[in-house]
Enzyme design. Structure first.
Site, PDB file in Angstrom:
ATOM      1  N   TYR A  67       0.816  -1.207   0.000  1.00 41.05           N
ATOM      2  CA  TYR A  67       0.000   0.000   0.000  1.00 41.05           C
ATOM      3  C   TYR A  67       0.857   1.267   0.000  1.00 41.05           C
ATOM      4  CZ  TYR A  67      -4.044  -2.928   1.119  1.00 41.05           C
ATOM      5  OH  TYR A  67      -5.042  -3.872   1.090  1.00 41.05           O
TER       6      TYR A  67
ATOM      7  N   LYS B 273       3.664 -15.222   4.370  1.00 40.97           N
ATOM      8  CA  LYS B 273       3.797 -16.131   3.227  1.00 40.97           C
ATOM      9  C   LYS B 273       5.285 -16.364   2.985  1.00 40.97           C
ATOM     10  CE  LYS B 273       1.703 -18.503  -0.046  1.00 40.97           C
ATOM     11  NZ  LYS B 273       0.951 -19.728   0.296  1.00 40.97           N
TER      12      LYS B 273
ATOM     13  N   ASP C   8      -2.817 -18.304   3.366  1.00 36.73           N
ATOM     14  CA  ASP C   8      -3.889 -19.104   2.776  1.00 36.73           C
ATOM     15  C   ASP C   8      -4.469 -20.079   3.793  1.00 36.73           C
ATOM     16  OD1 ASP C   8      -1.369 -20.232   2.713  1.00 36.73           O
ATOM     17  OD2 ASP C   8      -1.609 -21.182   0.752  1.00 36.73           O
TER      18      ASP C   8
ATOM     19  N   ASP D  97      -5.701  -6.590   5.816  1.00 35.12           N
ATOM     20  CA  ASP D  97      -6.870  -5.976   5.201  1.00 35.12           C
ATOM     21  C   ASP D  97      -7.892  -7.047   4.824  1.00 35.12           C
ATOM     22  OD1 ASP D  97      -8.620  -4.258   3.989  1.00 35.12           O
ATOM     23  OD2 ASP D  97      -7.245  -3.555   2.451  1.00 35.12           O
TER      24      ASP D  97
ATOM     25  N   ASP E 111     -11.590  -8.340   7.243  1.00 33.16           N
ATOM     26  CA  ASP E 111     -12.937  -8.321   6.670  1.00 33.16           C
ATOM     27  C   ASP E 111     -13.553  -9.716   6.689  1.00 33.16           C
ATOM     28  OD1 ASP E 111     -12.788  -5.643   6.252  1.00 33.16           O
ATOM     29  OD2 ASP E 111     -12.809  -5.714   4.067  1.00 33.16           O
TER      30      ASP E 111
END
Length: 352
Positions: A136, A186, A218, A242, A246
């Protein structure tokens, strides 16, 4: 107690008004609340989503109560002038590097979760997301290749110091909860994640009372719907956080019930400087209709009282009032009810 109130766009002003009513009902001494434009409304009034006046007010305050930003009428603006840049700008300018998003299922709302009731009822976790790094904030661009094809790119990176400060915060949070941190990365694919994992392991040595486990993102996404009750504090980077935060909101039934805090290193006279906001968006399609659910905004105000002003008792009162209202069947449209925005506010006030 200096508070910058930034209602923003869409349903932001509506839900903010109910949070203000709750704060005023507590009749806390020395509260000074000042309002400023942010987001799309700020662009229309001042030519920028984060005007200097708003940023100056934020800097002079001890906490920011933030509604929501986002306006479809601004979608064609240059990226740096879009409403969403306001929240990114505040995080960067004010050094707000840590996002705390608690996710806990309220008793009586088990049927609203997409998970089986016995699985959903066990959810009580805190996602600690790093806010100032990752893709970001990294360099980015769109290039045109020799064959005319367009290629977009974003640089993902983390410095050891950035990982260390967010990890220390997560471990301290775990000490006040159930004593477990799950670091999500990851590292099997990304060098950025390898630096992340190595640094978290080093930080863990300073917190022997907290258990640490590592999980690839994952697998973490899968476990959040398979066995969410196994998580206590989830520590992760900007991009993964992020997405996972959610996902956690859906697991507890509604994005309209979850608050968040964005904290920095700056200390106030009472606690830690922070920005507090519901995790839902501006929902322009229902703005002005008095049907938005303000509970996440009210719970964000409770987080503000706890973290920035040290008002634990008052924060707990607000949270108990929200829980009781929900338990009594007071529900907004997002959770299958018919209560309007002000009606929900009235219900919380009555139980406060």
């Amino acid at each position: 107690m200096k508070i910058a109130l930034l209602p923003g766009d869409g349903i932001g002003p509506e839900v903010s008004a109910q949070a203000v009513r709750v704060l005023e009902a507590l009749d806390l001494p020395g509260v000074e609340m000042r309002t400023a434009d942010v987001g799309g409304i700020a662009f229309r009034n001042h030519g920028h989503p984060l005007p200097k006046e708003t940023l100056d007010l934020a800097r002079a305050s001890e906490a920011i109560l933030f509604g929501a930003v986002g306006d479809p009428a601004c979608d064609d603006l240059k990226r740096e002038l879009r409403p969403e840049q306001a929240i990114l700008g505040l995080r960067a300018e004010l050094g707000l590097f840590a996002n705390l998003r608690p996710a806990k299922l309220f008793e009586g709302l088990e049927e609203l979760s997409t998970l089986r009731p016995e699985v959903a009822s066990a959810i009580d976790l805190l996602i600690v997301r790093e806010l100032n790094g990752d893709v970001y904030f990294g360099a980015k661009g769109i290039d045109t290749l020799e064959n005319g094809e367009r290629e977009g790119w974003d640089r993902m990176s983390y410095r050891t110091s950035e990982v260390r400060r967010i990890a220390e915060l997560a471990f301290r949070a775990a000490q006040g909860r159930r004593g477990k941190v799950t670091s999500v990365d990851k590292a099997n694919v990304l060098e950025t994640s390898q630096v992340w994992r190595d640094t978290v392991i080093e930080v863990a040595k300073d917190f022997p009372d907290v258990a640490l486990e590592h999980m690839y993102v994952d697998n973490a996404a899968m476990q959040l719907v398979r066995a969410p009750g196994a998580f206590d504090v989830v520590l992760t980077g900007n991009l993964f956080g992020d997405i996972l935060s959610d996902q956690a909101s859906v697991c507890v039934g509604s994005i309209g019930l979850l608050a968040s805090a964005s904290l920095g290193e700056r200390r106030t006279d009472h606690g830690t400087f922070g920005l507090y906001e519901p995790i839902h968006g501006s929902a322009p399609d229902i703005a002005g209709k008095d049907i938005a659910n303000p509970m996440a905004m009210i719970l964000s105000a409770a987080m503000m009282l706890r973290h920035s002003f040290g008002c634990e008792a008052e924060a707990a009162r607000i949270e108990a009032a929200v829980a009781k209202a929900l338990g009594n069947g007071v529900r907004g449209g997002d959770i299958g009810g018919e209560a309007g925005c002000r009606e929900v506010g009235d219900a919380v006030l009555a139980r406060l």
